[in-house]
Design an enzyme around this catalytic site. Structure first.
Site, PDB file in Angstrom:
ATOM      1  N   TRP A   1      -0.841   1.828 -13.882  1.00  0.00           N
ATOM      2  CA  TRP A   1      -1.308   0.014 -13.504  1.00  0.00           C
ATOM      3  C   TRP A   1      -0.341  -0.400 -14.206  1.00  0.00           C
ATOM      4  O   TRP A   1       0.267  -0.829 -13.277  1.00  0.00           O
ATOM      5  CB  TRP A   1      -2.207   0.016 -14.708  1.00  0.00           C
ATOM      6  CG  TRP A   1      -3.792  -0.104 -14.089  1.00  0.00           C
ATOM      7  CD1 TRP A   1      -3.889   0.129 -12.609  1.00  0.00           C
ATOM      8  CD2 TRP A   1      -4.730  -0.614 -14.000  1.00  0.00           C
ATOM      9  NE1 TRP A   1      -5.511   0.143 -11.979  1.00  0.00           N
ATOM     10  CE2 TRP A   1      -5.983  -0.533 -13.250  1.00  0.00           C
ATOM     11  CE3 TRP A   1      -5.753  -0.785 -14.757  1.00  0.00           C
ATOM     12  CZ2 TRP A   1      -7.404  -0.516 -13.237  1.00  0.00           C
ATOM     13  CZ3 TRP A   1      -6.793  -1.705 -15.635  1.00  0.00           C
ATOM     14  CH2 TRP A   1      -7.893  -1.212 -14.549  1.00  0.00           C
ATOM     15  N   LYS A   2       1.022   0.103 -14.583  1.00  0.00           N
ATOM     16  CA  LYS A   2       1.873  -0.293 -15.522  1.00  0.00           C
ATOM     17  C   LYS A   2       1.686  -1.513 -16.544  1.00  0.00           C
ATOM     18  O   LYS A   2       0.828  -1.944 -16.720  1.00  0.00           O
ATOM     19  CB  LYS A   2       3.021  -0.675 -13.898  1.00  0.00           C
ATOM     20  CG  LYS A   2       3.298   0.503 -13.167  1.00  0.00           C
ATOM     21  CD  LYS A   2       4.570  -0.121 -12.630  1.00  0.00           C
ATOM     22  CE  LYS A   2       4.399   1.488 -11.330  1.00  0.00           C
ATOM     23  NZ  LYS A   2       5.509   1.218 -10.829  1.00  0.00           N
TER      24      LYS A   2
ATOM     25  N   SER B   1       5.357   5.605  -4.005  1.00  0.00           N
ATOM     26  CA  SER B   1       5.048   4.862  -2.623  1.00  0.00           C
ATOM     27  C   SER B   1       3.689   5.608  -2.344  1.00  0.00           C
ATOM     28  O   SER B   1       3.266   5.594  -0.728  1.00  0.00           O
ATOM     29  CB  SER B   1       5.234   4.320  -2.007  1.00  0.00           C
ATOM     30  OG  SER B   1       6.705   3.625  -2.850  1.00  0.00           O
TER      31      SER B   1
ATOM     32  N   GLY C   1       0.675   4.396  -8.112  1.00  0.00           N
ATOM     33  CA  GLY C   1       1.884   2.425  -8.699  1.00  0.00           C
ATOM     34  C   GLY C   1       0.406   1.263  -8.353  1.00  0.00           C
ATOM     35  O   GLY C   1      -0.408   0.944  -8.470  1.00  0.00           O
TER      36      GLY C   1
HETATM   37  C1  PEP Z   1       4.440   5.084 -10.106  1.00  0.00           C
HETATM   38  O1  PEP Z   1       4.712   4.030 -11.247  1.00  0.00           O
HETATM   39  O2  PEP Z   1       4.631   6.138 -10.967  1.00  0.00           O
HETATM   40  C2  PEP Z   1       4.878   4.975  -9.131  1.00  0.00           C
HETATM   41  C3  PEP Z   1       4.506   5.858  -8.446  1.00  0.00           C
HETATM   42  O3  PEP Z   1       4.872   3.450  -8.320  1.00  0.00           O
HETATM   43  P1  PEP Z   1       4.361   3.468  -6.889  1.00  0.00           P
HETATM   44  O4  PEP Z   1       3.172   4.452  -6.562  1.00  0.00           O
HETATM   45  O5  PEP Z   1       4.561   1.962  -6.936  1.00  0.00           O
HETATM   46  O6  PEP Z   1       5.731   3.246  -5.944  1.00  0.00           O
END
Ligand code: PEP
Length: 255
Positions: free
Chosen positions: A14-15, A217, A238
């Site tokens: 979730w950051k 992503s 993420g």
């Molecule tokens: C992550 O934060 O590990 C990540 C892969 O982010 P995202 O899926 O948004 O690229």
């Protein structure tokens, strides 16, 4: 076909998003949407202060809660840091170490990532260890060297017996939060390289049993193709993990 010795793990990162009350709702919704999906482990790595609310909301469901970092010392004068014992007592089962945002913005090095991983494993947490190349390294054709070196440095001194509690997340930095995704072939190629390094460091059996996720992503549109690859055993997600309906579709793709 992936060997049945490996667990597929779909983990959300979730950051720095969600207050505790929002976390409670999102965990409840994620749990409801992923109930009975036993084909993979489902983990949400949440901000430190959200852990108690998330753990409470996840109780009795198939969702497990993790943190996004941990300090390497057990306690002491480290203002702003959180120890592995604090995470455990709060109910976290997993912790991410070495995320590229920690390396990029907070000065994490392979040495500190390694120390954090060791502290977490020694305390009894499961570790999701992130590594991956930056764009310039991929363009220079040194992805294999970089990822191999990170794997060796980040795992230095971690014994084979503890590898059952460690997941590696291959996260090409150029794909994180950018909307750019590695192709399934690129993800497979690098996850296979990491597995070969594990076989050399430990044994073919340890390499075969270690879960290696792809992250960068991943979303409900591309997950199925990525997860179909032999050496891709799950995802670290993420942005898409913040929307329970999207995250649940990725869990569906892992069934
Ligand atoms: C992550 O934060 O590990 C990540 C892969 O982010 P995202 O899926 O948004 O690229």
């Amino acid at each position: 076909m992936k060997p049945s010795v490996r667990t597929t793990v779909i983990a959300g990162n979730w950051k720095m998003n969600m207050t505790p009350s929002a976390a409670r709702d999102a965990v409840r919704e994620t749990a409801a949407l992923t109930a009975g999906k036993s084909g993979c482990e489902v983990v949400l790595c949440v901000p430190f202060v959200d852990i108690p609310a998330a753990v409470e909301a996840a109780r009795g469901t198939n969702v497990k809660i993790g943190a996004q970092n941990v300090h390497f010392e057990k306690k002491g004068a480290f203002t702003g840091e959180i120890s592995a014992d604090m995470l455990l007592e709060s109910g976290a089962e997993y912790v991410i170490v070495g995320h590229s945002e920690r390396r990029q913005y907070f000065g994490e090095t392979d040495e500190t990532v390694n120390r954090r991983a060791k502290a977490a494993l020694d305390a009894g947490l499961k570790v999701i260890l992130c590594l991956g190349e930056v764009l310039a390294q991929r363009q220079a054709g040194i992805t294999e060297e970089i990822v191999s070196l990170q794997t060796k440095l980040d795992l230095a001194g971690i014994p084979a017996e503890q590898m059952k509690d460690l997941i590696i997340a291959y996260e090409p930095v150029w794909a994180i939060g950018t909307g750019l995704t590695a192709t399934p072939e690129q993800a497979e190629e690098v996850c296979a390289i990491i597995r070969r390094v594990l076989a050399g460091l430990y044994s073919p059996a340890v390499a075969e049993a270690t879960t290696i996720q792809y992250g960068g992503s991943m979303n409900d549109g591309n997950a199925a193709q990525l997860l179909a690859k032999e050496n891709v055993d799950g995802g670290l997600i993420g942005g898409a993990s913040l929307v329970p309906a999207k995250f649940a579709k990725i869990v569906d793709a892992a069934q």
